[in-house]
Design an enzyme around this catalytic site. Structure first.
Site, short mmCIF file in Angstrom:
data_model
loop_
_atom_site.label_atom_id
_atom_site.label_comp_id
_atom_site.label_asym_id
_atom_site.label_seq_id
_atom_site.Cartn_x
_atom_site.Cartn_y
_atom_site.Cartn_z
N LYS A 142 -39.39 1.12 18.98
CA LYS A 142 -38.48 0.18 18.98
C LYS A 142 -38.90 -0.65 17.82
CE LYS A 142 -35.99 -3.60 21.20
NZ LYS A 142 -35.62 -4.40 22.43
N LYS A 166 -35.12 3.61 18.36
CA LYS A 166 -34.17 2.60 18.11
C LYS A 166 -34.44 1.61 17.11
CE LYS A 166 -32.61 -1.62 20.83
NZ LYS A 166 -32.97 -2.48 21.76
C1 PBG Z 1 -33.69 -6.18 24.66
C2 PBG Z 1 -32.89 -5.52 23.93
C3 PBG Z 1 -32.50 -5.65 22.64
C4 PBG Z 1 -31.55 -4.50 22.22
C5 PBG Z 1 -31.56 -3.81 23.60
N1 PBG Z 1 -32.65 -4.12 24.35
C6 PBG Z 1 -32.45 -6.89 21.61
C7 PBG Z 1 -33.82 -7.09 20.99
O1 PBG Z 1 -34.56 -6.60 20.95
O2 PBG Z 1 -33.52 -8.09 20.15
C8 PBG Z 1 -30.65 -4.34 21.27
C9 PBG Z 1 -29.56 -3.37 21.41
C10 PBG Z 1 -28.45 -3.64 20.24
O3 PBG Z 1 -28.57 -3.98 19.19
O4 PBG Z 1 -27.42 -2.90 20.64
N2 PBG Z 1 -34.85 -6.64 24.05
#
Ligand code: PBG
Length: 323
Positions: A195, A248
Site C-alpha cells: 500500500k 493499492k
Molecule cells: C485506510 C484506507 C485508505 C484507503 C483505503 N483504506 C486511506 C488512506 O490510507 O489514507 C483509500 C482508498 C481510496 O482512496 O479509495 N487507511
C-alpha cells in the site's frame, strides 16, 4: 494478403476479437466499496466522488441487493463513526457502525460476502492509522492490540473477510493469532500488502473524514518509487498468514501488480482507489473523456496486469456495461 497483415485477420469483427481475447472481465472479479456512517435514514453524496454515497446502516438494504443481483460477490466496508477519540475506540464497539452494517447486510443478502476494512484512521481524532506517542509518532505495537480488538469485533458481527489497511508492522500475524484464539480459524485475511503513500487517496479521505490532522502517512505507507520493497512487504504478509494479498492503488502501479502476481500464488487483489475513480468521472463530466470506455479499459488493464480481483467504485457500472 501480406504475411505482415496476419494480426488483422483476428481483429475482423467482434466475435473474432472475443475469441482471441486474453483477459476476461466479469462480475466475479469485482468488489464494491461502501461507506457506512452512523445515524438513521441517511444517504449523503460524497462531493469528490460523484455517484458515491455514505449510507447509515438502515439504508444499506437496496444498495446491497442491487450489488448482489448484479452478481458481484463482495462488498468492502469503511466505517465513519459519530465520535472519534485519540485511541479509535469507536472502531471496536459491539454496536459500532461497521458492526451494525455487517449485520444489516447479512440479513438483507446472506450470500453477499462482507469484507471489513480494518484501520483506525477513520476513528482517531488525529486521523492517523494508529495510536500516537506524545511526539506524534505511530506506536506500532500498541496499535496492534487495538487492531486485534477491532478484528474480533468484526468477526463477531459476522464479517466474512477481514482486510487490514493500517500498514503496521507484524499486523497480519498478530491479527491471525487473535482471530484463531477467538475461534475464527476459518476467517480469511485480505491484506493491503503493498500500500503506497499515494495522493490518489484524496477523495477517500473526504468521504471517510480521515485526513491526518498533521503530517502524512509516509512512515507507514510505501514510497511510490519502490517496487522491490513491495515484494518484501507481500512476502512478510504471506509468511504471517495473509490469505489474499493486495496492491493499492492500481492503475499507476500496474508494474507492481505484474511483479507480485508473477512472484506469489496467493489470490491477488488490486484497489482502483478513489482518485482513480474521480479522475475518470471528472474528465467524463467535462466531456473530455468517454467515461464508460475509460472505466472498462482501466479495469481490463488491471486484470491484464495480473489482478484476480479488483476493488472498484465502478463495480456495479462495470457489470451493467458488460451486459
Ligand atoms: C485506510 C484506507 C485508505 C484507503 C483505503 N483504506 C486511506 C488512506 O490510507 O489514507 C483509500 C482508498 C481510496 O482512496 O479509495 N487507511
Amino acid at each position: 494478403m501480406f504475411p505482415e497483415q496476419r494480426p488483422r485477420r483476428l481483429r475482423k469483427n467482434t466475435a473474432m476479437r472475443r475469441l482471441v481475447r486474453e483477459t476476461s472481465l466479469s462480475a466475479d472479479n469485482l468488489i464494491y466499496p461502501l461507506f457506512v456512517r452512523e445515524g438513521k435514514s441517511v444517504r449523503e453524496p460524497v462531493a469528490a466522488m460523484p455517484g458515491i454515497e455514505r449510507y447509515s446502516p438502515d439504508t444499506l438494504g437496496p444498495v446491497v441487493k442491487r450489488v448482489a443481483s448484479l452478481g458481484i460477490p463482495a462488498v468492502l466496508l469503511f466505517g465513519i463513526p459519530q465520535k472519534k477519540d485519540e485511541f479509535g475506540t469507536a472502531a471496536h464497539k459491539a454496536d459500532g457502525v461497521v458492526q451494525q452494517a455487517v449485520r444489516r447486510i447479512k440479513d438483507a443478502c446472506p450470500d453477499l460476502l462482507v469484507i471489513t476494512d480494518l484501520c483506525l484512521c477513520e476513528y482517531t481524532s488525529h486521523g492517523h492509522c494508529g495510536i500516537l506517542t506524545p511526539e506524534g509518532e505511530v506506536e506500532n505495537d500498541e496499535t496492534l492490540e487495538v487492531l486485534a480488538k477491532v478484528a474480533l469485533s468484526h468477526a463477531k458481527a459476522g464479517a466474512d473477510i477481514i482486510a487490514p489497511s493500517d500498514m503496521m508492522d507484524g499486523r497480519v500475524g498478530f491479527i491471525r493469532e487473535a482471530l484463531d484464539e477467538g475461534g475464527h480459524e476459518l476467517l480469511p485475511i485480505m491484506s493491503y500488502s503493498a500500500k503506497y503513500a499515494s495522493a490518489f487517496y484524496g477523495p477517500f479521505r473526504e468521504a471517510a473524514g480521515s485526513k491526518p490532522a498533521f503530517g502524512d502517512r509516509k512512515s507507514y505507507q510505501m514510497d511510490p518509487a519502490n517496487i522491490r520493497e513491495a515484494i518484501r512487504e507481500v512476502a512478510l504478509d504471506v509468511e504471517e498468514g495473509a490469505d489474499i494479498i493486495m496492491v493499492k492503488p492500481a492503475l499507476p502501479y500496474l508494474d507492481v501488480i505484474r511483479a507480485v502476481s508473477d512472484e506469489f500464488d496467493e489470490p491477488l487483489a488490486a484497489y482502483q482507489v478513489s482518485g482513480e475513480y474521480s479522475m475518470i468521472r471528472a474528465a467524463g463530466a467535462n466531456g473530455w473523456l468517454d467515461e464508460k470506455a475509460c472505466m472498462l479499459e482501466s479495469v481490463t488493464a488491471i486484470r491484464r496486469a495480473g489482478a484476480d480481483m479488483i476493488i472498484t467504485y465502478f463495480a456495479p457500472e462495470v457489470v451493467e456495461s458488460l451486459g
